[in-house]
Design a protein around this motif. Structure first.
Motif, PDB file in Angstrom:
ATOM      1  N   ASN A   1       0.804  -1.228   0.000  1.00 47.53           N
ATOM      2  CA  ASN A   1       0.000   0.000   0.000  1.00 47.53           C
ATOM      3  C   ASN A   1       0.838   1.280   0.000  1.00 47.53           C
TER       4      ASN A   1
ATOM      5  N   ILE B   1       4.194   0.665  -8.900  1.00 44.65           N
ATOM      6  CA  ILE B   1       3.136  -0.331  -8.741  1.00 44.65           C
ATOM      7  C   ILE B   1       3.609  -1.759  -9.027  1.00 44.65           C
TER       8      ILE B   1
ATOM      9  N   GLU C   1       2.276   4.117  -1.864  1.00 46.85           N
ATOM     10  CA  GLU C   1       2.116   4.740  -3.176  1.00 46.85           C
ATOM     11  C   GLU C   1       3.386   5.425  -3.681  1.00 46.85           C
ATOM     12  N   GLN C   2       4.428   5.486  -2.855  1.00 43.52           N
ATOM     13  CA  GLN C   2       5.713   6.032  -3.289  1.00 43.52           C
ATOM     14  C   GLN C   2       6.509   4.989  -4.070  1.00 43.52           C
TER      15      GLN C   2
ATOM     16  N   ARG D   1       4.885  -3.323  -5.737  1.00 51.18           N
ATOM     17  CA  ARG D   1       4.052  -3.346  -4.528  1.00 51.18           C
ATOM     18  C   ARG D   1       3.569  -4.751  -4.189  1.00 51.18           C
TER      19      ARG D   1
END
Length: 128
Positions: free
Chosen positions: A75, A81, A77-78, A84
């Motif tokens: 989770n 994607i 967001e830095q 993640r």
């Protein structure tokens, strides 16, 4: 920690110079445990890693798991994607002998090609 931090830096998950990242522990959100633990009658053997405040010295007949791992938060967001929620850990069982270390799991697959083969063919990896 240097190898793990350099890898995180190379992937673009950390930014700064290596020394600063190591000094401030920037790897910690990705590396949540130590490099290994004792192995005995149970996978996680309880034992003292320190004796009278000093790190316990390794001795022959000790067996340990060496398991560096990187875990990327799902989770954050830095983080790009595509990374993640990803995690990877390479694990070896190592017995300490009078002559040095003996890697008990040296036949286990550790490179992508061999891991993928094992995932497709199961135990056949050991007999090919």
């Amino acid at each position: 920690m240097e190898v793990i931090t350099r890898g995180l830096l190379d992937l673009g998950l950390l930014r700064d110079n290596l020394r600063n990242l190591l000094d401030c522990g920037a790897y910690q959100p990705f590396y949540r445990h130590r490099v290994g633990h004792w192995l005995g009658m149970d996978v996680h053997v309880v034992g003292d890693y320190r004796v009278q405040g000093a790190w316990r010295q390794l001795e022959p007949r000790m067996v340990m798991i060496v398991e560096p791992g990187i875990y990327i938060p799902a989770n954050d967001e830095q983080i790009p994607i595509e990374f993640r929620g990803m995690g990877i850990r390479i694990e070896d069982d190592v017995a300490l002998t009078e002559q040095g270390a003996s890697v008990l799991s040296d036949g286990a697959p550790k490179v992508v090609r061999d891991i993928e083969y094992t995932m497709r063919h199961g135990r056949d990896f050991l007999t090919r």
